[in-house]
Design a protein around this motif. Sequence first.
Motif, mmCIF file in Angstrom:
data_model
loop_
_atom_site.group_PDB
_atom_site.id
_atom_site.type_symbol
_atom_site.label_atom_id
_atom_site.label_comp_id
_atom_site.label_asym_id
_atom_site.label_seq_id
_atom_site.Cartn_x
_atom_site.Cartn_y
_atom_site.Cartn_z
ATOM 1 N N MET A 248 2.431 -16.525 4.945
ATOM 2 C CA MET A 248 0.967 -16.295 4.327
ATOM 3 C C MET A 248 0.985 -14.696 4.558
ATOM 4 N N VAL A 249 0.688 -13.870 3.665
ATOM 5 C CA VAL A 249 0.068 -12.644 3.706
ATOM 6 C C VAL A 249 -1.227 -12.528 3.367
ATOM 7 N N GLY A 250 -1.807 -11.366 3.728
ATOM 8 C CA GLY A 250 -3.404 -11.246 3.432
ATOM 9 C C GLY A 250 -3.809 -11.017 1.957
ATOM 10 N N GLY A 251 -2.722 -10.322 1.238
ATOM 11 C CA GLY A 251 -2.962 -10.012 -0.263
ATOM 12 C C GLY A 251 -4.276 -8.917 -0.312
ATOM 13 N N PRO A 252 -4.901 -8.676 -1.236
ATOM 14 C CA PRO A 252 -4.700 -9.370 -2.698
ATOM 15 C C PRO A 252 -3.315 -8.555 -3.406
ATOM 16 N N ASN A 253 -2.744 -7.621 -2.910
ATOM 17 C CA ASN A 253 -1.619 -7.025 -3.572
ATOM 18 C C ASN A 253 -0.455 -7.886 -3.633
ATOM 19 N N PHE A 254 0.442 -8.023 -4.520
ATOM 20 C CA PHE A 254 1.619 -8.465 -4.312
ATOM 21 C C PHE A 254 2.282 -7.641 -3.652
ATOM 22 N N GLU A 255 3.602 -8.218 -2.993
ATOM 23 C CA GLU A 255 4.407 -7.395 -2.058
ATOM 24 C C GLU A 255 5.183 -6.291 -2.580
ATOM 25 N N SER A 256 5.286 -5.172 -1.886
ATOM 26 C CA SER A 256 5.998 -4.156 -2.325
ATOM 27 C C SER A 256 7.850 -4.652 -1.778
ATOM 28 N N VAL A 257 8.556 -3.841 -2.669
ATOM 29 C CA VAL A 257 9.790 -4.298 -2.511
ATOM 30 C C VAL A 257 10.290 -4.308 -1.026
ATOM 31 N N ALA A 258 9.865 -3.375 -0.144
ATOM 32 C CA ALA A 258 10.216 -3.254 1.309
ATOM 33 C C ALA A 258 9.520 -4.441 2.090
#
Length: 302
Positions: free
Chosen positions: A203-213
């Motif tokens: 689980m990540v906080g979002g709301p952006n989708f993840e960067s490549v790194a």
Amino acid sequence: MDQGAEGRCWHCSRRYEDCEETARWLLDRIQCPPDIAIICGSGLGLLAETLSSPKIFNYSQIPHFPESTVVGHSGQLVFGALQDKSCVCMKGRFHVYEGYPLWKVTFPIRVFKLLGVKVLMVTNAAGSLCETYRPGDLMIIRDHINMPGLAALNPLRGPNDDRFGPRFPSLWDTYDRDLRITALEIAQKLGQANLTHEGVYCMVGGPNFESVAEAKFLQKLGADAVGMSTAPEVVVAKHCGMRVFGLSLITNRVAQAYETQESVNHSSVLEVGKQRSQLLQMLITDLVRSIQFKVENQEPAA
Ligand code: HPA
């Protein structure tokens, strides 16, 4: 302490008495208290429509309940029977990225506990970090990495209320083994074994989708799929002694190289949810059918 508008710690749990008030309000209006709660993530909203003798409440009607703000997530509790089991479906959940404090995100779980719920089933949409998972696949959650939780954004932060559970709960066996095995058998029976996996949800906080790194980092941590929900609800359910089952619908691949063009957006996530809604529904329905509750106060058979 970090104070919210209502004068209590912003992160802390809702008071026991508030959960009780909500539970009592609901119990006064339903025929049969639920044994199973199902959080309908993207793609599972229609499951609630298959409950027989449904009793529906908009979140806005229910005392102390937060309201959902996300497109594609309506805000209703639907009570009724599924496969002769008394269930409640949550159509629309609360996400950290909407700005809710964690006690609001997890408030329904504690209300479910006070209603008598013994099993929580959680579904979500997730991006694949695993080479072999494709959009449309299912992942039975074996374990999770709660990124916000590791950084103290944990729904159990703050004073512990022992009436819900212990101060330091163990999470080692959070995702119920028997339910996972049964779900795999059901997937096999439905001819979907080749697209059903078991893995670790992050689980990540979002709301952006993840960067490549970030995606590479999460993959190295041991995550197979990533999403923006589920861990807080599961932590609270485990804390108060529920059996938990979690299912991710893989809606996209998460780009782990700058050269690959993996585009993801909210509407493509919802689209995969729509395409897979029937399969999700069948799997959860069959899993509900498989659950046996011990009859309390009954002498064990000789
Ligand atoms: N990342 C985070 N959450 C998600 C994703 C993703 O790629 N897909 C669906 N929910």
